[in-house]
Design a protein around this motif. Structure first.
Motif, PDB file in Angstrom:
ATOM      1  N   ALA A 265       0.847  -1.190   0.000  1.00  0.00           N
ATOM      2  CA  ALA A 265       0.000   0.000   0.000  1.00  0.00           C
ATOM      3  C   ALA A 265       0.885   1.243   0.000  1.00  0.00           C
ATOM      4  CB  ALA A 265      -0.920  -0.001   1.223  1.00  0.00           C
ATOM      5  N   SER A 266       0.490   2.257  -0.778  1.00  0.00           N
ATOM      6  CA  SER A 266       1.366   3.413  -0.996  1.00  0.00           C
ATOM      7  C   SER A 266       1.664   4.190   0.278  1.00  0.00           C
ATOM      8  CB  SER A 266       0.749   4.349  -2.043  1.00  0.00           C
ATOM      9  OG  SER A 266      -0.487   4.859  -1.598  1.00  0.00           O
ATOM     10  N   GLU A 267       0.759   4.148   1.269  1.00  0.00           N
ATOM     11  CA  GLU A 267       1.017   4.901   2.498  1.00  0.00           C
ATOM     12  C   GLU A 267       2.181   4.322   3.293  1.00  0.00           C
ATOM     13  OE1 GLU A 267      -2.801   2.462   3.530  1.00  0.00           O
ATOM     14  OE2 GLU A 267      -1.864   3.361   1.762  1.00  0.00           O
ATOM     15  N   HIS A 268       2.652   3.134   2.917  1.00  0.00           N
ATOM     16  CA  HIS A 268       3.779   2.518   3.628  1.00  0.00           C
ATOM     17  C   HIS A 268       5.051   2.489   2.782  1.00  0.00           C
ATOM     18  CE1 HIS A 268       0.746   1.480   6.465  1.00  0.00           C
ATOM     19  NE2 HIS A 268       0.207   0.542   5.718  1.00  0.00           N
ATOM     20  N   MET A 269       5.095   3.247   1.695  1.00  0.00           N
ATOM     21  CA  MET A 269       6.248   3.140   0.800  1.00  0.00           C
ATOM     22  C   MET A 269       7.545   3.625   1.445  1.00  0.00           C
ATOM     23  SD  MET A 269       6.091   6.188  -2.046  1.00  0.00           S
ATOM     24  CE  MET A 269       4.371   6.053  -2.445  1.00  0.00           C
ATOM     25  N   TYR A 270       7.454   4.433   2.497  1.00  0.00           N
ATOM     26  CA  TYR A 270       8.678   4.912   3.150  1.00  0.00           C
ATOM     27  C   TYR A 270       8.938   4.217   4.483  1.00  0.00           C
ATOM     28  CZ  TYR A 270       8.211   8.446  -0.441  1.00  0.00           C
ATOM     29  OH  TYR A 270       8.082   9.079  -1.664  1.00  0.00           O
ATOM     30  N   SER A 271       8.208   3.134   4.752  1.00  0.00           N
ATOM     31  CA  SER A 271       8.439   2.385   5.994  1.00  0.00           C
ATOM     32  C   SER A 271       8.589   0.893   5.763  1.00  0.00           C
ATOM     33  CB  SER A 271       7.291   2.633   6.980  1.00  0.00           C
ATOM     34  OG  SER A 271       6.038   2.296   6.401  1.00  0.00           O
ATOM     35  N   HIS A 272       8.167   0.406   4.581  1.00  0.00           N
ATOM     36  CA  HIS A 272       8.198  -1.023   4.309  1.00  0.00           C
ATOM     37  C   HIS A 272       8.880  -1.293   2.968  1.00  0.00           C
ATOM     38  CE1 HIS A 272       5.147  -0.771   7.404  1.00  0.00           C
ATOM     39  NE2 HIS A 272       5.065  -2.092   7.484  1.00  0.00           N
ATOM     40  N   CYS A 273       9.312  -2.538   2.811  1.00  0.00           N
ATOM     41  CA  CYS A 273       9.984  -2.952   1.582  1.00  0.00           C
ATOM     42  C   CYS A 273       8.954  -3.192   0.481  1.00  0.00           C
ATOM     43  CB  CYS A 273      10.784  -4.223   1.838  1.00  0.00           C
ATOM     44  SG  CYS A 273      11.588  -4.914   0.369  1.00  0.00           S
ATOM     45  N   VAL A 274       9.166  -2.606  -0.682  1.00  0.00           N
ATOM     46  CA  VAL A 274       8.220  -2.740  -1.780  1.00  0.00           C
ATOM     47  C   VAL A 274       8.221  -4.152  -2.353  1.00  0.00           C
ATOM     48  CG1 VAL A 274       9.742  -2.127  -3.714  1.00  0.00           C
ATOM     49  CG2 VAL A 274       7.341  -1.461  -3.779  1.00  0.00           C
ATOM     50  N   LYS A 275       9.245  -4.935  -2.054  1.00  0.00           N
ATOM     51  CA  LYS A 275       9.330  -6.303  -2.573  1.00  0.00           C
ATOM     52  C   LYS A 275       8.668  -7.305  -1.637  1.00  0.00           C
ATOM     53  CE  LYS A 275      10.810  -9.867  -5.031  1.00  0.00           C
ATOM     54  NZ  LYS A 275      10.274 -10.954  -4.209  1.00  0.00           N
ATOM     55  N   CYS A 276       9.123  -7.376  -0.395  1.00  0.00           N
ATOM     56  CA  CYS A 276       8.628  -8.408   0.530  1.00  0.00           C
ATOM     57  C   CYS A 276       7.596  -7.876   1.511  1.00  0.00           C
ATOM     58  CB  CYS A 276       9.791  -9.041   1.290  1.00  0.00           C
ATOM     59  SG  CYS A 276      10.631  -7.919   2.427  1.00  0.00           S
ATOM     60  N   LEU A 277       7.426  -6.566   1.605  1.00  0.00           N
ATOM     61  CA  LEU A 277       6.465  -5.887   2.471  1.00  0.00           C
ATOM     62  C   LEU A 277       6.861  -5.908   3.946  1.00  0.00           C
ATOM     63  CD1 LEU A 277       4.773  -6.025  -0.142  1.00  0.00           C
ATOM     64  CD2 LEU A 277       2.762  -6.444   1.266  1.00  0.00           C
ATOM     65  N   ASN A 278       8.066  -6.380   4.259  1.00  0.00           N
ATOM     66  CA  ASN A 278       8.527  -6.337   5.644  1.00  0.00           C
ATOM     67  C   ASN A 278       8.896  -4.909   6.024  1.00  0.00           C
ATOM     68  OD1 ASN A 278       8.227  -9.103   6.089  1.00  0.00           O
ATOM     69  ND2 ASN A 278      10.299  -9.540   5.356  1.00  0.00           N
ATOM     70  N   ILE A 279       8.888  -4.633   7.332  1.00  0.00           N
ATOM     71  CA  ILE A 279       9.311  -3.321   7.817  1.00  0.00           C
ATOM     72  C   ILE A 279      10.772  -3.120   7.457  1.00  0.00           C
ATOM     73  CG2 ILE A 279       9.579  -1.843   9.839  1.00  0.00           C
ATOM     74  CD1 ILE A 279       7.422  -3.647  11.189  1.00  0.00           C
ATOM     75  N   ALA A 280      11.088  -1.978   6.869  1.00  0.00           N
ATOM     76  CA  ALA A 280      12.449  -1.694   6.411  1.00  0.00           C
ATOM     77  C   ALA A 280      13.026  -0.559   7.260  1.00  0.00           C
ATOM     78  CB  ALA A 280      12.452  -1.324   4.929  1.00  0.00           C
ATOM     79  N   TRP A 281      13.564  -0.902   8.427  1.00  0.00           N
ATOM     80  CA  TRP A 281      14.067   0.121   9.343  1.00  0.00           C
ATOM     81  C   TRP A 281      15.221   0.912   8.721  1.00  0.00           C
ATOM     82  CZ3 TRP A 281      11.223   1.571  13.199  1.00  0.00           C
ATOM     83  CH2 TRP A 281      10.357   0.669  13.826  1.00  0.00           C
ATOM     84  N   SER A 282      16.131   0.224   8.050  1.00  0.00           N
ATOM     85  CA  SER A 282      17.255   0.924   7.409  1.00  0.00           C
ATOM     86  C   SER A 282      17.184   0.668   5.905  1.00  0.00           C
ATOM     87  CB  SER A 282      18.595   0.456   7.988  1.00  0.00           C
ATOM     88  OG  SER A 282      18.719  -0.951   7.905  1.00  0.00           O
ATOM     89  N   SER A 283      16.132   1.168   5.301  1.00  0.00           N
ATOM     90  CA  SER A 283      15.841   0.893   3.896  1.00  0.00           C
ATOM     91  C   SER A 283      16.861   1.541   2.961  1.00  0.00           C
ATOM     92  CB  SER A 283      14.438   1.404   3.548  1.00  0.00           C
ATOM     93  OG  SER A 283      14.332   2.784   3.847  1.00  0.00           O
ATOM     94  N   ILE A 284      16.959   0.972   1.770  1.00  0.00           N
ATOM     95  CA  ILE A 284      17.793   1.535   0.709  1.00  0.00           C
ATOM     96  C   ILE A 284      16.906   1.843  -0.490  1.00  0.00           C
ATOM     97  CG2 ILE A 284      19.940   0.469   1.444  1.00  0.00           C
ATOM     98  CD1 ILE A 284      19.430  -1.795  -0.494  1.00  0.00           C
ATOM     99  N   PRO A 285      17.205   2.899  -1.236  1.00  0.00           N
ATOM    100  CA  PRO A 285      16.285   3.361  -2.277  1.00  0.00           C
ATOM    101  C   PRO A 285      16.561   2.754  -3.644  1.00  0.00           C
ATOM    102  CG  PRO A 285      18.039   4.952  -2.009  1.00  0.00           C
ATOM    103  CD  PRO A 285      18.323   3.843  -1.020  1.00  0.00           C
ATOM    104  N   CYS A 286      15.547   2.817  -4.495  1.00  0.00           N
ATOM    105  CA  CYS A 286      15.755   2.592  -5.922  1.00  0.00           C
ATOM    106  C   CYS A 286      16.694   3.687  -6.427  1.00  0.00           C
ATOM    107  CB  CYS A 286      14.421   2.643  -6.657  1.00  0.00           C
ATOM    108  SG  CYS A 286      14.568   2.673  -8.463  1.00  0.00           S
ATOM    109  N   ASP A 287      17.561   3.371  -7.365  1.00  0.00           N
ATOM    110  CA  ASP A 287      18.521   4.342  -7.873  1.00  0.00           C
ATOM    111  C   ASP A 287      17.880   5.360  -8.820  1.00  0.00           C
ATOM    112  OD1 ASP A 287      20.570   3.101  -6.489  1.00  0.00           O
ATOM    113  OD2 ASP A 287      21.068   1.776  -8.170  1.00  0.00           O
ATOM    114  N   TYR A 288      16.642   5.097  -9.245  1.00  0.00           N
ATOM    115  CA  TYR A 288      16.061   5.929 -10.301  1.00  0.00           C
ATOM    116  C   TYR A 288      14.764   6.623  -9.898  1.00  0.00           C
ATOM    117  CZ  TYR A 288      19.348   2.953 -12.766  1.00  0.00           C
ATOM    118  OH  TYR A 288      20.483   2.280 -13.144  1.00  0.00           O
ATOM    119  N   CYS A 289      13.862   5.921  -9.187  1.00  0.00           N
ATOM    120  CA  CYS A 289      12.583   6.545  -8.830  1.00  0.00           C
ATOM    121  C   CYS A 289      12.543   6.861  -7.339  1.00  0.00           C
ATOM    122  CB  CYS A 289      11.407   5.649  -9.227  1.00  0.00           C
ATOM    123  SG  CYS A 289      11.093   4.263  -8.102  1.00  0.00           S
TER     124      CYS A 289
END
Length: 633
Positions: A265-289
């Motif tokens: 869900a888009s409201e979690h795009m900055y807190s969860h992993c877009v691939k596995c949907l797990n919480i991404a505490w120290s997330s890394i970004p896509c290089d392009y978008c």
């Protein structure tokens, strides 16, 4: 299509506005009846997509949208918003969560290898440090130091790294402190003991309890991830459905299914992993978008190979049109084409399912229900013949927009195609894909599952999942099973005893105790095309506040005493669960299932105790699944 008057206030998203404009144009030239009649005659989803392309061309509607792009100024602005959340007011876990998500958003908008990216990583490491997530904080610190992080800020970051290492029991922390002091001396920076003083505050990193995915010891030979107590049946009333092959006890694990596909869900795009949907505490970004973050390099690489290279240029454009989890319909076709390798192979695969003779085994592969095979997804019901023209028309419009952006902004069809509706409508590969996206749109509205997580005060939608086998469980307003979202799986447990030959039921809308019968039946009819004849509907069972206690329903003194003795620990269990303590009583869940069995044997109908105990069991199952709890400060 719809005749009703629409005002600007009715536009919940941009696609609603587009639909309104298209309808208004059709009405203006008095073509409503003609277009409506023509749309009704269309037989296939592919024909509907071509028809919509023709309409958009005729009435001059060109799909367009905008989205945010990586930019230093944007990243800096967002980071400053995060700084305000982090520093304003007293230390507060919820406020720090806001800062953490905001810093992650700043990371998403930062250009690759930029100073802004380094600063955002460093700032987020401070929040993670306060959360006592020292491993994750270390990850962000190292990322910041590997980038263009300002020299005059490095001492503080090195001190924080040393404190993290000290907290984790590593031995190299003193070298970092020495390096930090030498840097400060060389640059004539006054000693900042803030991070050093935190040594006295550091406490052990508390790892959240993670409950393992249950295993099924004896599996159905047709369905390797389901118990042999469950079988697929088919009849003209229920269609494909699941029944018990033997008596099932309350609490038995019946199904452990991996989703065919997940969509965040888009409201979690900055807190969860877009691939596995797990919480991404120290997330890394896509290089392009700026619309995808990942929990690990592996998820980032896998997502790129499977779907994100195609989604990357258009995901923000489509989300800003208001499509959100509706875009699972697009994700399905992208991953499918990757698996199949060619349009020709995919067409042949679909022909196999379309020509399948046995409705019970439709979607099977090599004699089994394979939930990782697209056959199992393609065979799910779409209810096209039951849908209203406005509903199908809107879904076709959404599909046309998705297809247009796929064709003109991505290389899914080899090269980016020209934005010419006439040419696009004559492209057989394009319209074939459009037909499948529209099929997915219809299928999802009745077959997608909410993949959720607990947040103490509420259970929220993390994303949506396609679960082909779980989709075979029919609805009851008094379900005898309960689902659990658990990282990469959904688990189904028996909530009540189920007799041999009895059907397994889930609930598609809130069950009888929480929603009145007329409201339930209206929702079931409108969304799922169901006329519900379950026992709670037929007998019009009362709401939870009107339920009678078992004592007023059971006449045998012996049974009353047996129930009383069995239920004697329930209030203590309830208090423990309310406090979040699931460990003090290891047999708590097993004992509550026993309570349910005793009540079901003795009480002839619904009662307050069954409602409260089954609700408490559901709460435990939720707490043992996906959770997002604000870390203590």
């Amino acid at each position: 299509m719809s005749r009703r008057t629409v005002s600007k206030q009715d536009f919940s998203n941009e696609m609603d506005r587009v639909l309104f404009i298209l309808n208004r144009k059709i009405f203006k030239v008095k073509r409503y009846k003609e277009v409506n009649a023509k749309f009704k005659t269309l037989v296939t989803d592919e024909q509907r997509v071509i028809f919509m392309f023709d309409l958009l061309k005729e009435f001059g509607i060109q799909p367009q949208s905008t989205c945010g792009i990586k930019a230093s100024a944007r990243s800096e602005y967002i980071r400053k918003v995060g700084n305000k959340a982090f520093t304003t007011g007293p230390a507060n876990g919820s406020q720090y969560v806001v800062a953490w998500k905001t810093y992650s958003e700043s990371i998403a908008y930062s250009p690759p290898r930029s100073k802004e990216l380094a600063l955002a990583y460093a700032n987020r490491s401070a929040v993670l440090f306060r959360f006592k997530k020292y491993k994750e904080s270390l990850g962000d610190i190292d990322r910041a130091l590997d980038l263009d992080y300002p020299d005059h800020l490095k001492p503080k970051l090195l001190l924080r790294k040393g404190v993290c290492l000290r907290a984790l029991g590593e031995q190299d922390y003193e070298k970092l402190f020495e390096e930090a002091y030498q840097l400060m001396n060389r640059m004539s920076i006054p000693e900042n003991m803030g991070e050093m003083n935190r040594l006295d505050e550091v406490r052990r990193q508390v790892e959240e309890k993670e409950y393992p995915v249950p295993t099924i010891t004896s599996c159905n030979p047709e369905v390797p991830f389901a118990s042999d107590a469950v079988a697929i049946k088919y009849d003209n009333i229920f269609g494909r459905h699941l029944v018990a092959t033997r008596d099932i006890k309350a609490g038995e694990t019946l199904i452990v299914e991996k989703p065919y596909e997940l969509f965040l869900a888009s409201e979690h795009m900055y807190s969860h992993c877009v691939k596995c949907l797990n919480i991404a505490w120290s997330s890394i970004p896509c290089d392009y978008c700026s619309y995808a973050l990942f929990c690990s390099e592996k998820c980032k690489e896998d997502a790129w190979k499977q779907f994100h290279d195609i989604e990357c240029p258009i995901i923000g454009l489509l989300q800003n049109l208001g499509m959100d989890t509706n875009l699972l319909s697009m994700r399905l076709i992208i991953t499918l084409l990757r698996k199949m390798g060619s349009f020709q192979k995919l067409r042949k695969e679909l022909e196999i399912v379309d020509n399948w003779k046995d409705p019970r085994t439709k979607g099977f592969s090599d004699g089994k229900f394979d939930n990782e095979s697209y056959r199992s997804v393609y065979s799910l019901m779409t209810n096209t013949d039951k849908r209203s023209v406005p509903d199908l028309f809107k879904k076709t419009l959404n599909t046309a927009y998705i297809l247009f952006f796929l064709a003109t902004r991505t290389t899914m069809f080899g090269n980016k195609l020209e934005a010419n509706f006439s040419a696009l409508g004559k492209n057989p590969e394009l319209t074939f894909v459009g037909g499948l996206i529209l099929r997915h749109q219809q299928m999802m509205s009745t077959n997608f599952f909410k993949f959720g997580e607990d947040r103490k005060v509420e259970y929220i939608l993390r994303g949506v999942a396609i679960m082909p086998f779980l989709s075979l469980i029919n609805h009851s307003c008094d379900p005898n099973t309960v689902r659990q979202s658990k990282k990469a799986h959904m688990v189904v447990y028996a909530l009540f005893p189920i007799k041999e030959g009895g059907q397994l039921f889930s609930n598609y809308v809130p069950f009888y105790g929480l929603l009145e019968r007329d409201t339930r039946q209206k929702e079931l009819k409108e969304q799922f095309f169901i006329d519900c004849h379950c026992r709670p509907c037929e007998e019009n069972w009362p709401m939870y506040h009107e339920l009678k206690p078992y004592r007023s329903l059971v006449t045998s003194p012996h049974q009353i005493e047996n129930i009383r003795e069995t239920l004697k620990n329930f209030m203590r269990y309830l208090n423990l669960i309310t406090a979040g303590d699931l460990e003090s009583e290891p047999d708590m869940l097993k004992n509550m299932y026993k309570m349910i069995e005793v009540l079901c044997e003795s009480v002839p109908g619904p009662c307050a105790e069954i409602f409260h105990i089954s609700g408490t069991i559901k709460r435990v199952i939720i707490l043992e699944g996906n959770v997002f709890h604000v870390p203590e400060i």
